[in-house]
Design an enzyme around this catalytic site. Structure first.
Site, short mmCIF file in Angstrom:
data_model
loop_
_atom_site.label_atom_id
_atom_site.label_comp_id
_atom_site.label_asym_id
_atom_site.label_seq_id
_atom_site.Cartn_x
_atom_site.Cartn_y
_atom_site.Cartn_z
N GLY A 12 -88.73 -63.16 12.98
CA GLY A 12 -88.15 -62.32 14.03
C GLY A 12 -88.33 -63.05 15.35
N GLY A 14 -87.08 -62.12 18.31
CA GLY A 14 -86.75 -61.25 19.45
C GLY A 14 -87.83 -61.38 20.52
CB VAL A 16 -92.73 -58.88 19.76
CG1 VAL A 16 -94.17 -59.11 19.32
CG2 VAL A 16 -92.61 -57.55 20.49
N GLY A 17 -91.52 -61.67 18.97
CA GLY A 17 -91.65 -62.89 18.17
C GLY A 17 -91.60 -64.14 19.03
NE ARG A 85 -85.78 -42.65 16.89
CZ ARG A 85 -86.63 -41.68 17.19
NH1 ARG A 85 -87.87 -41.98 17.50
NH2 ARG A 85 -86.23 -40.44 17.16
CG ASN A 98 -87.83 -51.58 11.13
OD1 ASN A 98 -86.79 -52.23 11.16
ND2 ASN A 98 -88.42 -51.13 12.22
CB VAL A 121 -95.79 -57.27 15.11
CG1 VAL A 121 -95.65 -56.69 16.51
CG2 VAL A 121 -96.79 -58.41 15.11
CG ASN A 123 -94.16 -50.14 15.96
OD1 ASN A 123 -95.28 -49.93 15.49
ND2 ASN A 123 -93.97 -50.54 17.21
CG HIS A 178 -99.66 -49.29 16.99
ND1 HIS A 178 -100.29 -49.37 18.19
CD2 HIS A 178 -98.47 -49.91 17.15
CE1 HIS A 178 -99.51 -50.02 19.06
NE2 HIS A 178 -98.39 -50.35 18.43
N1 APR Z 1 -85.14 -60.96 8.97
C1 APR Z 1 -85.49 -61.62 10.10
N2 APR Z 1 -85.32 -61.16 11.33
C2 APR Z 1 -84.73 -59.95 11.45
C3 APR Z 1 -84.35 -59.20 10.33
C4 APR Z 1 -84.56 -59.76 9.04
N3 APR Z 1 -84.23 -59.10 7.92
N4 APR Z 1 -83.83 -58.04 10.77
C5 APR Z 1 -83.88 -58.07 12.13
N5 APR Z 1 -84.43 -59.23 12.53
C6 APR Z 1 -84.69 -59.72 13.87
C7 APR Z 1 -83.62 -59.37 14.88
O1 APR Z 1 -82.49 -60.23 14.73
C8 APR Z 1 -84.34 -59.56 16.20
O2 APR Z 1 -84.19 -60.88 16.70
O3 APR Z 1 -85.87 -59.14 14.41
C9 APR Z 1 -85.82 -59.34 15.83
C10 APR Z 1 -86.44 -58.15 16.53
O4 APR Z 1 -86.49 -58.44 17.88
P1 APR Z 1 -86.30 -57.34 19.05
O5 APR Z 1 -85.19 -56.42 18.69
O6 APR Z 1 -86.30 -58.07 20.34
O7 APR Z 1 -87.64 -56.44 18.93
P2 APR Z 1 -89.07 -56.77 19.57
O8 APR Z 1 -89.14 -56.15 20.91
O9 APR Z 1 -89.38 -58.21 19.41
O10 APR Z 1 -89.99 -55.89 18.61
C11 APR Z 1 -90.15 -56.26 17.25
O11 APR Z 1 -92.28 -55.23 17.03
O12 APR Z 1 -93.50 -53.97 18.52
C12 APR Z 1 -92.66 -53.94 17.43
O13 APR Z 1 -91.48 -51.83 17.65
C13 APR Z 1 -91.36 -53.22 17.73
O14 APR Z 1 -90.65 -53.12 15.45
C14 APR Z 1 -90.47 -53.79 16.67
C15 APR Z 1 -90.98 -55.22 16.53
#
Ligand code: APR
Length: 314
Positions: A12, A14, A16-17, A85, A98, A121, A123, A178
């Site tokens: 991931g 995004g 956080v990642g 969400r 998820n 991580v 949720n 959490h």
């Molecule tokens: N495989 C890999 N990556 C995926 C998949 C999957 N099957 N499905 C979604 N993703 C990726 C999305 O493309 C996106 O880049 O996961 C990433 C999530 O990033 P964001 O939407 O920016 O979310 P972020 O703020 O990083 O939070 C990630 O952590 O704190 C928790 O609640 C939060 O569940 C959320 C997670």
């Protein structure tokens, strides 16, 4: 024989990642692989970070990919992949969505990194940690959820704001899931060794606990189009470092309970010793009757969500 380099994969890319990947890469502690299903994004973010490497004096590597095969041989796999969400989506919809992401990510990575450790991580984190453990088939000590470190850091921050002292001098522990039912523990909170109840009134402590419980929502209400990521990523980094450097930090994490705290077969937040083998030890605290009740309520809520997530959808 030359030791192979330490490797951390972040699933991931995004907010956080990518931020967690930055902290890990910038520290030089490991080579980093950044994965996402979206094409180009992990490659772009990893290249951007790699181009900062010379300025940070880095000798490790970072690369982005859409191929889980590139995560093979990871020491740690950080899972931040998930869906946010969306309007019209219930909490249960998000839970199922998820849970499916976890199934695909963990079944795709666990066989490639049989000696790896998961830090989850996504949720609802406690539930996603339990699912990751089930799918991976790993020993439960090698599957850990990130939540308590963040909740504790938020509580520490608010106490530091209130007292006008260095955040580093505030220590605390948080128990439970959490979410809204987390159990911050003022009696296990100290400011440079001074018990918190000697420094603040019970009423003020209760207000800071309330702010901590709503810490995630407070950030969302400010950002409007996203959720927290700097502090979550910093929490991930502290856990990664404690594992890879075998620091044996005492950190509140979602860990598998098998009788501890009277809870069975459930991942939920408790203080653990985090070292090279993952959860080296679960620390059982003496709790007041009220905290026992609150912890049990939180664990029951997590268990309910786990059952929903694992039940076939009607
Ligand atoms: N495989 C890999 N990556 C995926 C998949 C999957 N099957 N499905 C979604 N993703 C990726 C999305 O493309 C996106 O880049 O996961 C990433 C999530 O990033 P964001 O939407 O920016 O979310 P972020 O703020 O990083 O939070 C990630 O952590 O704190 C928790 O609640 C939060 O569940 C959320 C997670």
């Amino acid at each position: 024989m030359r030791r192979m380099k330490t490797k951390v994969s972040v699933i991931g890319s995004g907010n956080v990642g990518a931020t967690a990947a930055q902290l890990i890469y910038q520290s030089g502690i490991a080579d980093v692989v950044l994965f996402d299903i979206v094409e180009g994004v992990p490659q772009g973010k990893a290249l951007d970070l790699a181009e900062a490497g010379p300025l940070w004096n880095i000798s490790s590597s970072i690369r982005g990919t859409n191929d889980l095969a590139d995560t093979a041989g990871s020491d740690i796999i950080v899972v931040t992949a998930g869906l946010p969400r969306k309007p019209g989506m219930s909490r249960d919809d998000l839970l199922y969505a998820n849970a499916n992401v976890m199934r695909s990510v963990v079944s795709g990575t666990a066989p490639l990194s049989p000696d790896g450790i998961y830090i989850v991580v996504t949720n609802p984190m406690d539930v996603m940690t339990q699912i990751s453990w089930k799918i991976s088939g790993f020993r439960p000590q090698r599957v850990i959820g990130m939540g308590g470190v963040l909740d504790a850091s938020r509580f520490r921050t608010f106490i530091a704001f209130e007292l006008g002292v260095a955040p580093a001098d505030v220590e605390t522990l948080v128990l439970g899931g959490h979410g809204d039912l987390m159990v911050p523990l003022p009696q296990y909170t100290t400011v440079k060794g001074i018990p918190l109840p000697e420094l603040l009134s019970a009423q003020r402590i209760a207000e800071l606990i309330d702010r901590t419980k709503n810490g995630g929502a407070e950030i969302v209400s400010l950002l409007k189009t996203g959720s927290a990521y700097y502090a979550p990523a910093a929490s991930v980094f502290q856990m990664v470092k404690s594992v890879l450097s075998d620091e044996r930090r005492i950190l509140p994490c979602a860990a598998y309970l098998d009788g501890e705290y009277g809870v069975h077969d459930l991942f939920v937040g408790v203080p653990v010793v985090l070292g090279r083998n993952g959860v080296e030890k679960i620390i059982e605290l003496a709790l007041t009757d009220e905290d026992k009740r609150l912890f049990s309520k939180s664990a029951v809520a997590v268990k309910g969500l786990v059952e929903t997530a694992l039940a076939p959808r009607k």
